[in-house]
Design an enzyme around this catalytic site. Structure first.
Site, mmCIF file in Angstrom:
data_model
loop_
_atom_site.group_PDB
_atom_site.id
_atom_site.type_symbol
_atom_site.label_atom_id
_atom_site.label_comp_id
_atom_site.label_asym_id
_atom_site.label_seq_id
_atom_site.Cartn_x
_atom_site.Cartn_y
_atom_site.Cartn_z
ATOM 1 N N HIS A 148 60.943 -34.141 5.325
ATOM 2 C CA HIS A 148 59.805 -33.391 5.857
ATOM 3 C C HIS A 148 60.338 -32.419 6.913
ATOM 4 C CE1 HIS A 148 56.115 -32.182 7.478
ATOM 5 N NE2 HIS A 148 55.469 -33.325 7.549
ATOM 6 N N CYS A 171 52.795 -30.237 11.916
ATOM 7 C CA CYS A 171 53.452 -29.981 10.631
ATOM 8 C C CYS A 171 52.695 -28.993 9.754
ATOM 9 C CB CYS A 171 53.702 -31.297 9.913
ATOM 10 S SG CYS A 171 54.829 -32.351 10.858
ATOM 11 N N HIS A 218 51.644 -31.018 0.393
ATOM 12 C CA HIS A 218 52.298 -31.561 1.578
ATOM 13 C C HIS A 218 53.108 -32.788 1.157
ATOM 14 C CE1 HIS A 218 52.835 -31.705 5.851
ATOM 15 N NE2 HIS A 218 52.378 -32.932 5.945
#
Lengths: 391, 268
Positions: free
Chosen positions: A320, A153, A283
């Protein structure tokens, strides 16, 4: 050590659940649009959680006959189409031999692997993780380097860092860099099995946060050497840093030392101090562990100003976006500087005291950040950070 | 760009351990076998109970590299060592197992391309710069060039470039998609320990062309340049060292202006 050459970001393009062009995406972030929905494209009834940030239909007018029948490739091409519109050049006005593509992804073409194993073996070549990036390269007509990175990610940040390196080394004159990932059964089943997904809403940095939801997106930027970028630009990529946790295959280092090292490396390359940062595009996955760790690391890096530097996480708006997340977060930094507003963190209502940061909540905040920091963490202890200066 | 020195190499392949195990003619040595497999390395079964074979191969290759350098893990541990990983499809078996739910026990994080370098980073305490490139031999050559750039910029003092490929679990798939299976698929984990060196290194890429020595070593995909560099060390001599590789119609090439090796092989 000589200062790293500054790299201009001259255009950006996105496809997300809340907008399939840059302007719509930005408006949706400011107005608090919610891109989370029940997933419809594949079966989810057997899963604990069946919602996420799904793009219901790709709406851009593109000749899909030139693009493989792969959702990953089509998301990338959609974002590239927007990027070309934003750049005002279609095709991009650069010698194809000097145009490079650097793409980050956590999952590559894995859905094509699912389809191949379900009885369509001709799809196997599209299942390789670098297949969608090469499909994009062909669509763009790029004959320079076409590179795929997969730091989970954090991939979308790693791609921008590597793209900048190609320009500094003279391997290309323009680089389309960014990240993507799609929602498919493979990834939803995986996160479901880890019990990482919330049945509630995504609440970054909130006291009641209970996990993440996944989203699909593609996000790209056009990088040029500053001296060749001309007047039109969104901002400048000043620094990129990465670091490994060397802690656990899935869980982040509870001390956040890896993300701290990545942030410090990016700041060092940018030749700026943590105390100069005006905005953090975090994040902020909304898992209990991530947000506490990230907040603590940010406090250490930002120093005494940590409590007054605005922070945003986009995860509440559409989940996400995995390989696209870091590039979207970088684009948020650029847009915040351009428009003088920082969107609120959707889902955040009651700040967790353990995440004691100035998280923008409720309504957008009028602020025009000059220097922004973007942070990314991923499976395998992958950490990356970007330092971005707005135009 | 300032050249990196090759301090040590680690090579574990379907042919065996080290450069000396690599035959002169892959096709003849394979004797009709389509895949030369590497057995699951016998590392601590408790520590690596969830880990997959490809991860253990990566860890084993780094152990061989340290043995080659006559150093312990502490020599590379810490934030001054960068880890650059390249693979074409080391994630494919775990992806397939998860999709097909064989036994239902595949731990999802091991399906990530980051799983192999993560296990290596954890095993050896590597906490420095960390990048993962996907592709064939050019990805590995680019990883070496990237390591050279990080060393030159003093972003690290050492760099480990690691590549891993496994084929056995997806042999049927590779058999279907390979156009010219004239040489066997050779499972490999290979790595280099790079330090700042002398002279210069040039990285070039172009469309078309050919590179590598598959007729000798077999098809190793991203591991091919590292195996080639391990073999080149054994030949001795002076002068420039060059290695090339192709993937998806692209050829990449690295050339050191001077011989980069710090040592001769100490392990078979």
């Amino acid at each position: 050590m000589p200062r790293a050459e500054r790299i201009a970001i001259t255009a950006a393009g996105v496809v997300t659940p809340i907008g399939q062009d840059l302007d719509t995406f930005w408006s949706a972030l400011l107005t608090g649009a919610d891109g989370i929905s029940i997933i419809e494209r594949f079966p989810v009834k057997d899963l604990r959680v069946g919602q996420g940030g799904e793009i219901k239909k790709l709406t851009r007018a593109i000749d899909w006959r030139r693009v493989p029948d792969s959702r990953a490739a089509r998301l990338l091409v959609s974002a590239a189409d927007d990027l070309c519109v934003q750049a005002g050049e279609r095709p991009l006005g650069v010698d194809p031999e000097r145009l490079a593509v650097v793409i980050g992804t956590a999952l590559g073409g894995v859905e094509e692997g699912e389809r191949a194993l379900a009885g369509s073996p001709r799809r196997f070549p599209h299942a390789l993780y670098d297949a969608p990036g090469h499909a994009l390269g062909r669509w763009l007509g790029a004959r320079g380097p076409v590179i795929t990175v997969s730091t989970a990610c954090a991939s979308g940040a790693t791609a921008l860092g590597l793209g900048a390196e190609l320009l500094r080394r003279g391997e290309a004159d323009a680089v389309v860099a960014g990240g993507y990932d799609i929602l498919c059964r493979f990834v939803l089943r995986g996160f479901d099995s880890l019990r990482s997904l919330t049945r509630e809403r995504v609440r970054p940095f909130d006291r009641r946060r209970s996990g993440l939801l996944l989203g699909e997106a593609a996000a790209l930027v056009l990088l040029r050497r500053e001296a060749e970028a001309g007047g039109k630009r969104l901002g400048t990529l000043l620094g990129c840093g990465s670091a490994s946790d060397a802690f656990h295959i899935a869980a982040p280092d509870p001390e956040g030392r890896g993300i701290e090292r990545a942030m410090r490396a990016a700041l060092t390359e940018a030749e700026v101090d943590g105390t100069e940062v005006d905005f953090v595009s975090a994040h902020g996955t909304a898992t209990p562990l991530n947000d506490t760790i990230e907040a603590a690391a940010l406090r250490r890096v930002l120093g005494p100003r940590a409590s007054v530097v605005p922070v945003n996480s986009m995860k509440g708006a559409f989940g996400h976006a995995m390989g696209a997340a870091a590039t979207l977060e970088a684009i948020l930094c650029l847009l915040a500087g351009r428009h003088g507003q920082i969107p609120a963190t959707l889902g955040l209502e009651e700040l967790d005291p353990a995440c004691d940061l100035d998280c923008v909540q409720g309504v957008p905040r009028a602020a025009r950040p000059r220097l922004s920091l973007s942070t990314s963490l991923g499976f395998g202890g992958c950490n990356a950070a970007l330092v971005i200066e707005s135009a | 760009m300032r050249a990196p020195a090759i301090r040590a190499v680690g090579l574990l392949s379907g042919w065996g351990e080290g450069a000396a195990s690599v035959p002169l003619d892959a096709k003849a040595a394979a004797a009709g076998r389509a895949v030369l497999e590497v057995e699951r390395p016998a590392l601590d079964p408790e520590r690596f109970r969830r880990s997959r074979r490809e991860c253990l191969m990566g860890v084993a290759a780094v152990h061989l590299m340290l043995e080659d350098a006559q150093q312990g893990p502490e020599a590379v541990a810490g934030e001054r060592t960068a880890l650059l990983f390249a693979t074409t499809a080391a994630y494919a078996p775990s992806n397939r197992a998860f999709i097909e739910s064989r036994g239902g026990s595949t731990y999802f994080p091991y399906t990530a391309a980051a799983a192999v370098p993560a296990e290596v980073a954890i095993a050896f305490g590597l906490t420095g710069p960390y990048e993962i490139l996907i592709g064939g031999a050019p990805a590995t050559l680019r990883a070496i060039a990237r390591a050279a750039a990080l060393l030159e910029a003093h972003a690290c003092d050492h760099a480990i470039v690691l590549a891993v490929e496994v084929f056995a679990e997806c042999a049927d798939v590779f058999a279907r998609v390979r156009r010219a299976p004239s040489v066997p698929l050779v499972e490999t984990a290979a790595c280099l320990w790079l330090d700042r060196g002398h002279g210069t290194i040039i990285f070039e890429r172009r469309r078309g062309g050919t590179g590598g020595d598959r007729a000798r070593i077999g098809e190793m995909l991203s591991c091919e340049p590292l195996a080639t560099l391990a073999l080149a060390r054994e030949t001795g001599g002076e002068g420039p060292v060059a290695v090339a590789g192709t993937w998806r119609g692209e050829t990449a090439r690295l050339e050191w202006s001077a011989r980069p090796y710090r040592t001769r092989s100490r392990v078979a």
